[in-house]
Design an enzyme around this catalytic site. Structure first.
Site, short mmCIF file in Angstrom:
data_model
loop_
_atom_site.label_atom_id
_atom_site.label_comp_id
_atom_site.label_asym_id
_atom_site.label_seq_id
_atom_site.Cartn_x
_atom_site.Cartn_y
_atom_site.Cartn_z
N LYS A 196 0.85 -1.20 0.00
CA LYS A 196 0.00 0.00 0.00
C LYS A 196 0.89 1.25 0.00
CE LYS A 196 -2.46 2.89 3.21
NZ LYS A 196 -2.06 4.02 2.47
N GLY A 249 6.80 4.75 8.71
CA GLY A 249 5.87 5.83 9.01
C GLY A 249 6.03 6.29 10.45
N SER A 250 4.97 6.83 10.99
CA SER A 250 5.03 7.40 12.34
C SER A 250 5.05 6.31 13.40
CB SER A 250 3.83 8.32 12.57
OG SER A 250 2.63 7.56 12.69
N THR A 251 5.58 6.66 14.56
CA THR A 251 5.60 5.72 15.69
C THR A 251 4.18 5.40 16.14
OG1 THR A 251 7.77 6.49 16.39
CG2 THR A 251 6.43 5.41 18.05
N LEU A 252 3.29 6.38 16.09
CA LEU A 252 1.90 6.16 16.48
C LEU A 252 1.26 5.08 15.62
CD1 LEU A 252 -0.62 7.02 18.10
CD2 LEU A 252 -1.08 8.71 16.32
N VAL A 253 1.40 5.18 14.31
CA VAL A 253 0.81 4.18 13.42
C VAL A 253 1.57 2.85 13.54
CG1 VAL A 253 0.28 3.60 11.02
CG2 VAL A 253 -0.06 5.93 11.85
N GLY A 254 2.88 2.92 13.78
CA GLY A 254 3.66 1.70 13.97
C GLY A 254 3.12 0.86 15.11
N GLU A 272 10.11 0.92 10.59
CA GLU A 272 11.05 2.05 10.52
C GLU A 272 10.22 3.29 10.81
OE1 GLU A 272 12.49 5.25 9.67
OE2 GLU A 272 12.50 4.71 7.54
N CYS A 306 12.34 11.27 8.41
CA CYS A 306 12.43 10.67 9.74
C CYS A 306 13.79 10.89 10.36
CB CYS A 306 12.12 9.18 9.66
SG CYS A 306 13.12 8.29 8.45
N GLU A 403 8.38 14.62 17.14
CA GLU A 403 8.76 14.72 15.73
C GLU A 403 7.80 15.66 15.02
OE1 GLU A 403 10.16 11.62 12.35
OE2 GLU A 403 8.15 11.27 13.15
#
Length: 503
Positions: A196, A249-254, A272, A306, A403
């Site tokens: 995606k 992507g972001s840590t939140l979505v990770g 990552e 990042c 970030e």
């Protein structure tokens, strides 16, 4: 019938026409999404719609996984020798090279980055990545292991086998490069892919699928499903027949990706994620070079990186002189049209990202930080933000801790090595860092004390396909690039053969 995107580029840096289908790429064909809906792709320089791409759904992810499974069991995986996989990846890299200007133009169009930056760095780096892993495709090997028994009695060896169908989700900041970083090691090791791209920047991923088809990729080994994170992204993360997921992507979505992987089939995860990277400049550094690298490290790609050196630490003896030169250099940055020959900084990728960055700038003001330069919108159209420098911060401010992912830096004074190691490591992130000094012992000692996956000395942001990249702490899990990336996409099998042992 999927939309055909046609666009005429008539710019100072690139002239040409592109025309290609923007459907989902499933089983070697471009198709509409199951619901027949589409997603608008917006030009960040003016907020206008460029084109639309097909919108995928969970049903489309199911179809893509089915195609990937079929390909893995018939034409790819252990059914396709490594040298053939390498040849196909090499053909794709050559086709990308032939279309390098077009790919750079597409990156500039939907992402907003300067065409010259995309053409000189992003596109060549993506091609180099695919070529690098093409070279690994026939070198995936295990080893023979000596056991307690004699070699005449027992033969033990390992195999590194492809996992199967892998899911991949890539961000919008380096669309083509992240596409290459993900698919190259996965395909080289024999896996099939369901990927995606970001809904903000899908054009290069779709265009490369056309080139993959031209290169002769068997149907189903590479599938690209455009869509939103809460539908397509969630479907990939939680799919019971996808056995590995890689996300940038972001840590939140990770965290959400990891949770979905754990709640479904406990799939293997590579992440990552974000960063708040320190750039440390000691008082014996080459000041002119340090300034140049600092500007590149925070303001390139509109600060949407990042690994951006968003915390710039200056030893107190050179603080004033560095700030003077850094300010002058930052003020000289050309912000504007990505297709202008002298543009360094384009617009932020979207209205959402623009508002997010401006929210952080407002937060810095409210918490008492001083705006040294910038902090405002650039121009009256599009999502442009002035290069921004904050001073007089403290470690508890959001602009220091979180970030921002934009052209915003904080410049902070430090006293000595003990002080800077403490300040630099005072973050939940650990993706990258830099040290500027002429003292090699100080450089190495400091680099070893920093909790970061990558440390640059007297430079910033340099990368190569054979060098691993990834983070400590909440900046991720696993490493991409280099030989280390191969482990992300293989399972190790131990085979024990009895040659003469009797019960």
């Amino acid at each position: 019938m999927p939309i055909v995107f046609t666009h005429e580029f008539n710019t100072p840096v690139y002239k040409g026409q592109v025309s290609f289908n923007t459907g989902l790429f499933i089983n070697g064909q471009f198709v509409d999404g199951s619901d027949g809906t589409a997603i608008d792709v917006v030009n960040p320089t003016n907020g206008r719609v460029i084109t639309s791409v097909s919108e995928g759904t969970q049903q489309d992810v199911d179809l893509a996984v089915g195609a990937a499974e079929q390909a893995f069991e018939t034409t790819w995986g252990l059914n396709c020798p490594g040298n053939k996989r390498g040849l196909l990846l090499g053909k794709l890299a050559s086709l990308m090279e032939e279309h390098a200007d077009e790919l750079a133009a597409l990156e500039a169009l939907d992402n907003g980055k300067a065409f010259n930056a995309a053409r000189s760095k992003d596109v060549p780096s993506a091609i180099a990545c695919i070529r690098y892993f093409a070279g690994w495709a026939d070198k995936i090997s295990g080893r023979v292991i000596e056991t307690l028994q004699t070699t005449e009695e027992r033969f033990t060896y390992t195999r590194h086998e492809p996992i199967g169908v892998v899911g991949q989700i890539i961000p919008w900041n380096f669309p083509l490069l992240m596409f290459a970083w993900k698919i190259a090691p996965a395909l080289a090791t024999g896996n099939t892919v369901v990927l995606k791209p970001s809904e903000f920047t899908p054009l290069t991923a779709i265009r490369v699928c056309h080139l993959a088809k031209e290169a002769g990729f068997p149907p189903g080994i590479l599938n690209v499903v455009t869509g939103y994170g809460n539908t397509v992204g969630n479907a990939i993360s939680s799919h019971m027949r996808i056995h590995k997921i890689a996300f940038t992507g972001s840590t939140l979505v990770g965290r959400k990706i990891m949770e979905a992987a754990g709640k479904s089939n406990l799939k293997n995860v590579t992440l990552e994620l974000g960063g708040k990277s320190p750039n440390i400049i000691f008082d014996d550094a080459d000041l002119e070079q340090a300034v140049h690298w600092a500007v590149l490290g925070i303001f390139s790609n509109q600060g949407q990186s990042c690994l951006a050196c968003s915390r710039i630490f200056i030893q107190e003896g050179i603080y004033d002189e560095f700030l003077k030169r850094f300010t002058e250099k930052s003020r000289s940055i050309k912000v504007g049209d990505p297709f202008a020959p002298d543009t360094f900084q384009g617009p932020q990728v979207s209205k959402i990202q623009y508002d997010r960055i401006m929210g952080y700038i407002d937060s810095g003001k409210k918490e008492g930080a001083k705006i040294h330069i910038g902090g405002e919108r650039h121009g009256s159209e599009g999502y442009f933000i002035q290069p921004t420098i904050f001073l007089d911060t403290n470690p508890d401010m959001r602009i220091v801790k979180e970030e921002i992912f934009g052209p915003v830096s904080v410049v902070i004074k430090f006293k000595d090595e003990e002080d800077i190691v403490r300040q630099a490591n005072n973050t939940m992130y650990g993706l990258a860092a830099a040290v500027f000094t002429k003292d090699v012992n100080r450089a190495i000692t400091t680099a070893h004390k920093l909790k970061a996956g990558t440390v640059w000395v007297n430079c910033y942001g340099l990368s190569n396909p054979n060098v691993p990249f990834g983070g400590y702490k909440q900046s991720g899990i696993g490493r991409e690039m280099g030989e280390y990336a191969l482990a992300n996409y293989t399972e190790v099998k131990a085979v024990n053969v009895n040659l003469g042992l009797k019960m």
